[in-house]
Design an enzyme around this catalytic site. Structure first.
Site, short mmCIF file in Angstrom:
data_model
loop_
_atom_site.label_atom_id
_atom_site.label_comp_id
_atom_site.label_asym_id
_atom_site.label_seq_id
_atom_site.Cartn_x
_atom_site.Cartn_y
_atom_site.Cartn_z
N ASP A 12 102.48 -42.16 21.33
CA ASP A 12 103.31 -42.46 20.28
C ASP A 12 103.95 -41.14 19.35
O ASP A 12 104.12 -39.97 20.32
CB ASP A 12 101.73 -42.67 18.92
N HIS A 29 112.99 -43.01 20.60
CA HIS A 29 112.59 -44.54 22.43
C HIS A 29 112.98 -43.61 23.59
O HIS A 29 112.85 -43.64 24.04
CB HIS A 29 112.24 -46.08 21.75
N LEU A 123 100.87 -45.28 43.63
CA LEU A 123 100.34 -45.11 42.54
C LEU A 123 100.75 -46.82 41.32
O LEU A 123 101.77 -47.55 42.20
CB LEU A 123 101.21 -44.26 41.60
C1 FPP Z 1 105.59 -45.42 19.52
O1 FPP Z 1 105.85 -44.70 18.71
C2 FPP Z 1 106.11 -45.39 21.10
C3 FPP Z 1 106.51 -47.40 21.28
C4 FPP Z 1 106.11 -48.33 19.97
C5 FPP Z 1 107.60 -47.71 22.17
C6 FPP Z 1 107.20 -46.81 23.48
C7 FPP Z 1 108.16 -46.84 23.77
C8 FPP Z 1 108.55 -45.38 25.09
C9 FPP Z 1 108.24 -44.47 25.24
C10 FPP Z 1 109.95 -45.80 25.56
C11 FPP Z 1 110.29 -46.81 26.20
C12 FPP Z 1 109.22 -46.94 27.54
C13 FPP Z 1 109.67 -47.97 28.36
C14 FPP Z 1 108.83 -47.79 29.45
C15 FPP Z 1 110.76 -48.86 28.40
P1 FPP Z 1 106.65 -44.82 17.47
O2 FPP Z 1 108.10 -45.28 17.05
O3 FPP Z 1 105.38 -45.73 16.54
O4 FPP Z 1 106.67 -43.76 16.56
P2 FPP Z 1 106.03 -43.26 15.35
O5 FPP Z 1 104.77 -43.24 14.58
O6 FPP Z 1 106.98 -41.85 15.14
O7 FPP Z 1 106.75 -44.12 14.12
#
Ligand code: FPP
Length: 225
Positions: A12, A29, A123
């Site tokens: 997150d 992201h 893994l």
């Molecule tokens: C949560 O942060 C993150 C996500 C919903 C997406 C996770 C994606 C990645 C780590 C990158 C891409 C990964 C792959 C495997 C291609 P948020 O957007 O909710 O953050 P916030 O709470 O600050 O809004």
């Protein structure tokens, strides 16, 4: 010292990081993907056999379309560019979640990546995509009934998406939010949970190692004394 077989992570904080440092959630992201690659590398190095990453939840469809499109493009790009590297490192990719909602193109990339890496043993990387724990449990109960089996612990576990992984020993959530957000609710019944203040793109090797070490020293009772 507790052995570690399985680490699960709620990644997150990308959005906030992106807005803070790049004026764009999407660039958060992209930065988060670098952390993903590093954590996979460290997990391999530590000889931990299972890593589950929460990449997209059933609730994430509520986000603006532009962000959803970007996230799936990023995933496509990542797998297209990196699947050979993951394969050569002995990583088995498994998607947990409902793939039906994805485009034909993405489905093909995901299925081919899983197929290519299915025999790997170093893994197992469970990537949670369009994943929701409640939906997974309902699906498992329905499958159990359809197979005319008793609804009991063992049969439900056999029908979860994670039926080939041990339960996570530890769950890490970055981003300074203390909740589980519909992630592995059954499987984390006895997991040690670590909430981290840092945003996911700022989560580095030393932060990961510190948690792994802390975990190893915990006395785990599993209901005993
Ligand atoms: C949560 O942060 C993150 C996500 C919903 C997406 C996770 C994606 C990645 C780590 C990158 C891409 C990964 C792959 C495997 C291609 P948020 O957007 O909710 O953050 P916030 O709470 O600050 O809004």
């Amino acid at each position: 010292m507790n052995p570690i077989k399985h680490v699960a992570i709620i990644m997150d904080g990308n959005g906030r990081w992106g807005l803070r440092y790049r004026n764009s959630r999407n660039l958060g992201h992209r930065a988060g993907l670098e952390t993903v690659e590093n954590i996979i590398k460290q997990t391999l190095k530590k000889k931990i056999k299972f890593l589950t990453l929460y990449a997209f939840s059933t609730e994430n469809w509520r986000r603006p379309k532009k962000e959803i499109v970007f996230l799936f493009k990023l995933l496509e790009e990542f797998l297209t560019k990196k699947i050979n590297e993951l394969h050569n490192k002995g990583i088995k990719l498994k998607i947990i979640g409902n793939k039906k909602a994805f485009s034909k193109k993405l489905n093909k990339i995901l299925t081919n990546s899983e197929r290519k890496t299915q025999k790997n043993k170093s893994l197992q990387l469970n990537l949670a995509l369009n994943y929701g724990s409640k939906a997974e449990l309902i699906n498992a109960v329905n499958l159990t009934i359809k197979k005319k089996k008793h609804v009991n612990e063992k049969n439900i576990e056999n029908n979860l998406y994670t039926n080939d992984s041990p339960d996570p020993d530890l769950l890490i959530r970055t981003g300074n939010t203390n909740r589980l957000s519909n992630f592995l609710l059954w499987q984390t019944a006895y997991s040690e949970i670590f909430f981290v203040r840092k945003l996911w793109p700022d989560f580095k090797t030393k932060d990961y190692n510190k948690i792994l070490l802390k975990f190893k020293r915990i006395k785990r009772n599993f209901g005993n004394i």
